[in-house]
Design an enzyme around this catalytic site. Structure first.
Site, PDB file in Angstrom:
ATOM      1  N   CYS A 132       0.834  -1.211   0.000  1.00 12.01           N
ATOM      2  CA  CYS A 132       0.000   0.000   0.000  1.00 12.01           C
ATOM      3  C   CYS A 132       0.866   1.257   0.000  1.00 12.01           C
ATOM      4  O   CYS A 132       0.501   2.265   0.608  1.00 12.01           O
ATOM      5  CB  CYS A 132      -0.959   0.014   1.189  1.00 12.01           C
ATOM      6  SG  CYS A 132      -2.278  -1.206   1.061  1.00 12.01           S
ATOM      7  N   ASN A 133       2.000   1.181  -0.658  1.00 12.73           N
ATOM      8  CA  ASN A 133       2.899   2.330  -0.765  1.00 12.73           C
ATOM      9  C   ASN A 133       3.375   2.413  -2.210  1.00 12.73           C
ATOM     10  O   ASN A 133       4.513   2.051  -2.523  1.00 12.73           O
ATOM     11  CB  ASN A 133       4.082   2.172   0.196  1.00 12.73           C
ATOM     12  CG  ASN A 133       4.819   3.482   0.413  1.00 12.73           C
ATOM     13  OD1 ASN A 133       5.206   4.144  -0.541  1.00 12.73           O
ATOM     14  ND2 ASN A 133       5.009   3.854   1.668  1.00 12.73           N
TER      15      ASN A 133
END
Length: 851
Positions: free
Chosen positions: A413-414
């Protein structure tokens, strides 16, 4: 002391600690090592604290005493129980502010579900505060939830790709005076690699922004930082306007988040349009549409509906337990910093026999594991083999899970941090998306580059044993100590001059995907279709809520569901039986497709991350009978039902497996250049239809290879002194055809993995022709005992050491009915398209071994 399963520092660990400049937790605190609620967690090496840390058993016990000793009512009422809840919520709110050294006169705290909910609350407030919209800037290292705010910014925005860009933007803020609303957001610590960004930006932006009109606000994502470090908001003038975090990252429980608001920035929420229960003083619904919002506090206006008051009360127990066990966040910070530095140094030092690095570590040049202001206890990396090729992250995570090591892999999620570290551009990723790349899938390497990373994140209860366990795991499976040609296949020169005779030892089909096999009786010929053996994987179990197909990796008990085909009665018979039990459940359904209990439904397997067919969306017919659903749901403990996907509705095809030259590419690492000629372009691949099998119509394995694998397992266990070895049955590979050698003929020695050299097969008296498509890539599902449903370490651990090529673990061969067979005029002869146990198998040997 907390429980009898506490872990102590060993003498060597203590000596190492004393000689280090960085100190872990004091020994008296370490001896309070947590015991956990989940059974078996004491044997687990948990290295995913950035996702959530672990909660103490005493925390749950303390909260349980709270619930059993008090009556807590809904805080919106005036009863005694409700007022008790209100008082406790107020006390916990203050305690949380003090935990972050935030003056309640300067700050307010809003309870939310998690950090993402807090971010959305700020974004909605910014959007509603002005009709002109707002401008949004965010750092490239931001979590996906911060990136998503840009979709609400009508004034546009900017992604800052470096710290220098941010500093330059801040320095120019006062150059142009503007009334336009601006929001700048960034993470205090990258959740990908632990890099810590300057907290000083908030004060700089405020100072510069006041000169430019005072409409520039700051949003700090502190969720990753606060899990192991102090967040100090004592200087309100230097603090962010909005700080978001999740308490479960600090304490493990409860699942709760917070938005901390500087009261001077609270006017952003004054024009928030939505209102929920508990946030208004009056609402008119008849005639005049009007409402009056509460003005007493920021949290009164923003906490819509009934608060999760039980979770908030649990947070009080979490604060108390955390302080008792660890003393302070500073203790945890020192402890994790010491361990992270040790882990980083050991991974960085790993080398293959030829000096090549094992780990590609993604650390910012600005960060230092000895400097807590620049780096947190997170390590992001990928693995390479001795030739520099990338090792797939999914394989590493699965193999680690087999050793009870819990880590995280993927893009985390980056998106900005991972793409930057891996060298992907936006255009590259769009192209890979078109090629099928999706979040959470198994596309580990595309165009020669990894699509994600492996992440290790440490927490308060991590110790040196955890560090040693993981490093030893990498050394055991991924550090190549000598230059060897792995004995993956029989060498070229060993193709026998007098070929051995092979025959079908057993025929199996799996009518219900991921359930037990139906063994074709000896002496019975079984029909072969283009999709595979008749009735093979024509049914599946689907979750009644999501529609996803169930599989053994998530539900190992599916191995105990035993289907059989009764052609005389035209029924699919299913039995479910516990090992050692005589209580057997029985279900029969018709083989006829005109069954009135079938209803068409859509099955989207994309929701099932573990399935290799998750990219396909197919239409199945689900059984509507409640008794069918209850039969499977009761046995598995999951709401599911039976569904069917017949041969005439097949829109799925076998994956193109052949990669001409794969074995030669492997050999080229060890032989002189020019030894192999250039391969011609391969012809267009034929499409082979499949039903619900993962990759091909038919899977074949060799009994000789299974025997050889068991010898390797026995040798490994003897070498590692892990106790009595237990051979694995051929059933764990879930093959349709098991081929054995006739040792009565010459040669009299088994030839394991000779099937790797097969290009085509002729089987039976009619010489039914099959093409060999390639080798079968294996996953951890082979570790599930098909007779008991129990998960073991083997054979995946040994396969990872002995059957890996091109960084893929392989065992068995994918096959399909030959295209030439399909086009023959006599293909209508049903007797010709059949197989039987005992049929002679005549292989054709390839000049190039397409693994």
């Amino acid at each position: 002391m907390e429980g009898d399963t506490r872990r102590m520092w060993t003498q060597s660990e203590s000596e190492s600690i004393r000689s280090s400049k960085v100190r872990p937790l004091p020994l008296r605190k370490v001896t309070l090592y947590l015991t956990f609620v989940l059974i078996g967690v004491a044997d687990t090496t948990y290295l995913d604290h950035a996702g959530t840390t672990l909660y103490a058993k005493s925390l749950i016990e303390s909260f349980s005493r709270e619930l059993t000793s008090n009556l807590f009512g809904n805080p919106h009422s005036l009863s005694a129980s409700s007022q008790l809840s209100t008082r406790r919520v107020d006390d916990v709110r203050l305690r949380a502010l003090r935990f972050f050294k935030a003056d309640p006169d300067e700050f307010d705290l809003v309870f939310v579900a998690n950090a993402t909910a807090a971010i959305k609350l700020v974004a909605d407030g910014m959007r509603d505060s002005t009709r002109q919209g707002f401008w949004y800037g965010y750092h490239v290292d931001a979590h996906t939830s911060l990136v998503g705010v840009r979709e609400l910014a009508e004034k546009g925005g900017r992604c800052f790709t470096s710290d220098d860009e941010v500093e330059d933007w801040i320095s120019k803020l006062c150059d142009v005076r503007s009334e336009s609303l601006k929001l700048f957001a960034y993470p205090a610590q990258s959740n990908m690699n632990g890099r810590r960004l300057p907290l000083s930006w908030c004060k700089k932006i405020r100072n510069q922004g006041e000169t430019a009109g005072g409409n520039v606000y700051t949003l700090l994502d502190a969720a990753s930082l606060v899990s192991t470090s102090t967040l100090d908001l004592s200087d309100a003038a230097a603090a962010p306007d909005f700080t978001v975090l999740s308490f479960y990252k600090i304490f493990g429980f409860p699942d709760l988040g917070a938005l901390i608001v500087r009261k001077s920035a609270g006017q952003i929420f004054e024009h928030r349009r939505y209102f929920g229960g508990g946030t208004v003083d009056m609402v008119l619904t008849r005639g005049l549409q009007w409402h009056a919002k509460k003005q007493s506090s920021i949290h009164d206006r923003l906490e819509d509906g009934t608060l999760p008051f039980h979770d908030i009360i649990a947070l009080d127990s979490a604060f108390a337990t955390h302080e008792r066990l660890f003393g302070s966040m500073q203790n945890i910070s020192s402890h994790t910093r010491f361990l992270a530095k040790r882990l980083y140094d050991r991974l960085n030092a790993l080398r293959h026999f030829n000096g090549q690095r094992v780990c590609e570590l993604y650390k910012s040049p600005r960060s230092d594991y000895n400097q807590p202001s620049t780096q947190g206890p997170i390590i992001a990396f990928n693995l390479r083999n001795s030739q520099g090729s990338w090792i797939g992250k999914s394989e590493v995570e699965r193999l680690a899970a087999m050793r009870n090591i819990q880590i995280r892999s993927g893009s985390l999620c980056n998106p900005g941090g991972t793409s930057g570290s891996l060298g992907w551009t936006g255009a590259d990723l769009l192209q890979q998306f078109s090629a099928g790349l999706r979040c959470g899938d198994d596309h580990d390497v595309m165009d020669g580059r990894p699509t994600g990373v492996l992440r290790l994140s440490l927490g308060a209860m991590t110790n040196l044993e955890d560090i040693n366990t993981f490093v030893e795991f990498v050394e055991e499976f991924y550090v190549e100590k000598v230059a060897t040609m792995d004995s993956l296949v029989t060498p070229v020169h060993s193709v026998p001059l007098q070929q051995p005779r092979f025959y079908i030892e057993s025929l199996s089909l799996y009518p219900i995907k991921s359930c037990g096999p139906f063994r074709v009786p000896d002496g019975r010929r079984w029909e072969v279709r283009r999709e595979g053996l008749a009735w093979d994987r024509e049914w599946c179990l689907i979750h009644q809520g999501t529609g996803a197909a169930l599989n053994q990796k998530k539900y190992p008990r599916m191995a105990l569901i035993r289907p059989s085909i009764d052609l005389d009665r035209n029924v699919l018979r299913v039995t479910c039986e516990e090992p050692g039990s005589t209580n057997q459940k029985l279900l029969e359904v018709s083989l006829l497709r005109e069954d009135t209990e079938l209803a068409t439904t859509s099955l989207c397997q994309r929701t099932s991350k573990a399935s290799t067919v998750c990219g396909d969306q197919v239409t199945v017919q689900a059984y509507t009978s409640p008794s069918v659903a209850q039969f499977f749901s009761d046995f598995l403990g999951v709401p599911c039902t039976l569904a069917r996907f017949g041969p005439h509705s097949s829109t799925r095809y076998a994956s193109p497996r052949k990669a001409p030259g794969a074995w030669k590419q492997y050999l080229r690492k060890f032989v002189m250049p020019g030894s192999f000629p250039q391969e011609p372009s391969p012809p267009p691949a034929e499409k082979n239809p499949i039903l619900l099998s993962n990759e091909s119509p038919i899977l074949l394995i060799s009994r000789s290879s299974v025997n050889h694998l068991n010898e390797n397992i026995k040798a490994n266990q003897k070498r590692n002194r892990t106790g009595t070895s237990k051979a694995v049955a051929a059933d764990v590979f879930r093959a349709n055809i098991v081929v054995a050698e006739s040792l009565a003929d010459s040669p009299k020695v088994e030839q394991p993995y000779i099937e790797d050299q097969w290009e085509a097969l002729k089987i039976g008296p009619g010489e039914l022709q099959f093409d060999v498509l390639g080798s079968c890539q294996r996953c951890s599902m082979v570790c599930i005992d098909q007779f008991t449903g129990v998960r073991r370490d083997e054979p995946f651990s040994t396969l990872a050491k002995t059957r890996k090529i091109n960084n893929k673990i392989v065992f068995g061969r994918h096959c399909s009915l030959s295209a030439s067979e399909v086009t023959k005029e006599q293909h209508d002869n049903a007797e010709r398209w059949t197989l039987m146990v005992g049929d002679i198998v005549t292989p054709s040997y390839a000049h190039d071994y397409d693994l």
